[in-house]
Design a protein around this motif. Structure first.
Motif, mmCIF file in Angstrom:
data_model
loop_
_atom_site.group_PDB
_atom_site.id
_atom_site.type_symbol
_atom_site.label_atom_id
_atom_site.label_comp_id
_atom_site.label_asym_id
_atom_site.label_seq_id
_atom_site.Cartn_x
_atom_site.Cartn_y
_atom_site.Cartn_z
ATOM 1 N N ARG A 188 0.819 -1.201 0.000
ATOM 2 C CA ARG A 188 0.000 0.000 0.000
ATOM 3 C C ARG A 188 0.852 1.251 0.000
ATOM 4 O O ARG A 188 0.560 2.240 -0.702
ATOM 5 C CB ARG A 188 -0.906 -0.024 1.240
ATOM 6 N N ARG A 189 1.925 1.220 0.776
ATOM 7 C CA ARG A 189 2.833 2.380 0.825
ATOM 8 C C ARG A 189 3.448 2.602 -0.549
ATOM 9 O O ARG A 189 3.595 3.747 -1.015
ATOM 10 C CB ARG A 189 3.953 2.121 1.845
ATOM 11 N N LEU A 190 3.855 1.508 -1.201
ATOM 12 C CA LEU A 190 4.477 1.622 -2.508
ATOM 13 C C LEU A 190 3.486 2.206 -3.523
ATOM 14 O O LEU A 190 3.848 3.069 -4.348
ATOM 15 C CB LEU A 190 4.965 0.255 -2.979
ATOM 16 N N ILE A 191 2.214 1.778 -3.443
ATOM 17 C CA ILE A 191 1.187 2.313 -4.349
ATOM 18 C C ILE A 191 0.978 3.804 -4.110
ATOM 19 O O ILE A 191 0.876 4.619 -5.045
ATOM 20 C CB ILE A 191 -0.132 1.539 -4.178
ATOM 21 N N ASP A 192 0.935 4.178 -2.804
ATOM 22 C CA ASP A 192 0.737 5.609 -2.480
ATOM 23 C C ASP A 192 1.889 6.450 -3.009
ATOM 24 O O ASP A 192 1.689 7.554 -3.546
ATOM 25 C CB ASP A 192 0.623 5.777 -0.967
ATOM 26 N N ILE A 193 3.125 5.907 -2.853
ATOM 27 C CA ILE A 193 4.286 6.664 -3.346
ATOM 28 C C ILE A 193 4.220 6.800 -4.865
ATOM 29 O O ILE A 193 4.515 7.842 -5.441
ATOM 30 C CB ILE A 193 5.597 5.961 -2.894
ATOM 31 N N TYR A 194 3.804 5.716 -5.531
ATOM 32 C CA TYR A 194 3.718 5.741 -6.996
ATOM 33 C C TYR A 194 2.668 6.757 -7.461
ATOM 34 O O TYR A 194 2.854 7.475 -8.455
ATOM 35 C CB TYR A 194 3.384 4.342 -7.508
ATOM 36 N N LYS A 195 1.514 6.793 -6.743
ATOM 37 C CA LYS A 195 0.451 7.735 -7.121
ATOM 38 C C LYS A 195 0.897 9.184 -6.972
ATOM 39 O O LYS A 195 0.541 10.044 -7.772
ATOM 40 C CB LYS A 195 -0.786 7.493 -6.269
ATOM 41 N N ARG A 196 1.637 9.513 -5.938
ATOM 42 C CA ARG A 196 2.051 10.894 -5.715
ATOM 43 C C ARG A 196 3.151 11.327 -6.685
ATOM 44 O O ARG A 196 3.403 12.511 -6.863
ATOM 45 C CB ARG A 196 2.549 11.060 -4.270
ATOM 46 N N GLY A 197 3.822 10.358 -7.265
ATOM 47 C CA GLY A 197 4.905 10.719 -8.182
ATOM 48 C C GLY A 197 6.168 11.029 -7.426
ATOM 49 O O GLY A 197 6.255 10.898 -6.200
ATOM 50 N N ALA A 198 7.170 11.506 -8.168
ATOM 51 C CA ALA A 198 8.474 11.790 -7.548
ATOM 52 C C ALA A 198 8.365 12.998 -6.626
ATOM 53 O O ALA A 198 7.879 14.059 -7.011
ATOM 54 C CB ALA A 198 9.509 12.060 -8.628
ATOM 55 N N LEU A 199 8.799 12.853 -5.428
ATOM 56 C CA LEU A 199 8.774 13.955 -4.461
ATOM 57 C C LEU A 199 10.035 13.832 -3.616
ATOM 58 O O LEU A 199 10.247 12.833 -2.941
ATOM 59 C CB LEU A 199 7.528 13.865 -3.582
ATOM 60 N N TYR A 200 10.877 14.811 -3.685
ATOM 61 C CA TYR A 200 12.151 14.765 -2.970
ATOM 62 C C TYR A 200 12.012 15.450 -1.623
ATOM 63 O O TYR A 200 11.194 16.364 -1.433
ATOM 64 C CB TYR A 200 13.244 15.449 -3.794
ATOM 65 N N ASP A 201 12.828 14.993 -0.676
ATOM 66 C CA ASP A 201 12.785 15.551 0.680
ATOM 67 C C ASP A 201 13.025 17.065 0.651
ATOM 68 O O ASP A 201 12.356 17.842 1.367
ATOM 69 C CB ASP A 201 13.851 14.880 1.568
ATOM 70 N N LEU A 202 13.962 17.521 -0.168
ATOM 71 C CA LEU A 202 14.317 18.955 -0.202
ATOM 72 C C LEU A 202 13.140 19.779 -0.716
ATOM 73 O O LEU A 202 12.860 20.875 -0.202
ATOM 74 C CB LEU A 202 15.549 19.168 -1.091
#
Length: 398
Positions: A115-129
């Motif tokens: 589920r976490r992997l799906i959520d990350i994929y849906k949001r797209g690339a997002l960098y900490d900075l």
């Protein structure tokens, strides 16, 4: 954060509980294995004793007693194997339940990670900075940093926990395989013990049958000995009655009738042995330790090789030459004054009734009359109808 810590503690408790049960089961199983090893050692010692008994002349009752102990040891081994099988089955149950729980937890954790992997994929690339610099204020920046740090820690912990669950599943699988092997080995040992018990039961029945046969044979032999003793007593009594009647007719004293005895008090401990050899049995009441039977001997048994010359201990007249039951061929010498010496279990006889023999003259040879005893001479001394210990009259061999 508190919620994550709580989940971690709960997972540790769930993981440690079956481990504690497994350790307790391993301890009990080890105790039973040590107990079984002691029983195996006792069985080996008993088997060695049985082999020694079977390879030497022995008491059948000792063999039966040893078989009883072997039977008890085999039953203890069976009980211990049953206990081991129970412990192993309990461990299998506990390990299987723990494995199921671990597999369920692993499935749940994998679903969360998916589920976490799906959520990350849906949001797209997002960098900490980017997340930090897009904050509208410094307070929001700090809050976002803490949030990202917490997420990273949770993700790492989740990954590590999933890897630990995989390792636990592999370990439980290996433990189940080992337990299944133990169960198979335990069942094989149990089958062997059952066969051993059957064999011991059969051997015990055979030994008991031999004991009963031996007791029956011993009783029969005792009856034969008693009949032989009764025959000898009857013959001596008849000789004494005849001697006393003769004495009464001539008016002489009973003790001095038929002349003075050639066996005198001064001969006590000095008479020559009728045959050289070791004493096989002694005068008087004898208890056989193998079957607790009691034999009353009115003389002594002197072991000697067949054909060995038997000589008179004193001068006398041959009154009886006849077989007397289990005593075999017998020669009875009358020495005068109511004294008699008796020589039995003779292979051959060198004198006839009415002959006069001198001291140490040959009267016959040693033979075998009793198949249950080695070749020997049965020797008695009687004063009237009373049997006395011949060994007191024979000279010391030391």
């Amino acid at each position: 954060m508190k919620y994550g810590a709580l989940l971690g503690c709960l997972g540790c408790l769930l993981f440690m509980a079956p481990v504690a049960h497994a350790q307790e089961g391993d301890s009990k199983l080890q105790d039973n294995k040590e107990k079984l090893e002691k029983i195996r050692q006792e069985q080996a010692e008993l088997q060695q004793k049985m082999e020694r008994l079977q390879s030497t002349a022995h008491d059948i009752r000792d063999e039966v007693h040893t078989l009883d102990r072997q039977h008890d040891a085999a039953q203890q081994a069976m009980e211990t194997l049953d206990q081991q099988l129970g412990f192993i089955n309990n461990q299998v149950t506990q390990t299987t339940a723990s494995l199921v729980r671990t597999q369920d937890e692993a499935v749940l954790k994998r679903a969360i990670l998916r589920r976490r992997l799906i959520d990350i994929y849906k949001r797209g690339a997002l960098y900490d900075l980017q997340a930090l610099l897009s904050a509208d204020s410094f307070g929001e920046l700090v809050a976002r940093y803490k949030y990202l740090h917490e997420i990273a820690l949770r993700d790492r912990a989740m990954l590590k926990h999933v890897e630990d669950l995989k390792a636990t599943i592999r370990s439980k699988h290996a433990q189940l395989v080992s337990l299944q092997s133990d169960v198979q080995e335990n069942r094989q040992e149990k089958e062997q013990e059952e066969e051993r018990l059957k064999s011991l039961e059969q051997r015990k029945q055979e030994s008991l049958a031999r004991v009963q046969e031996d007791a029956k044979k011993t009783q029969g032999r005792l009856r034969e000995v008693m009949r032989a003793e009764s025959h000898v007593n009857s013959v001596i009594a008849n000789l004494e009655r005849a001697r006393r009647r003769s004495a009464s007719r001539t008016g002489t004293a009973a003790r001095s009738a038929n002349g003075t005895s050639s066996i005198r008090t001064s001969d006590l401990g000095k008479l020559a042995w009728p045959v050289d050899g070791n004493i096989l049995y002694r005068f008087g009441r004898l208890v056989n330790p193998s079957n607790n039977t009691v034999t009353r001997w009115n003389g002594i048994g002197i072991a000697a090789a067949p054909g060995t010359a038997v000589r008179a201990v004193a001068a006398g007249t041959v009154r009886i030459v006849a077989p007397m039951g289990t005593y075999g061929r017998c020669v009875i010498l009358e020495h005068g004054g109511g004294d008699y010496s008796i020589y039995c279990s003779l292979g051959s006889v060198s004198v006839a009734e009415g002959d006069h023999v001198t001291r140490e003259e040959k009267v016959g040879t040693v033979g075998v009359s009793d198949p249950d005893m080695p070749p020997h001479l049965h020797f008695e001394i009687r004063q009237g109808s009373q049997a006395i210990d011949p060994a007191d009259w024979l000279r010391s061999t030391q």
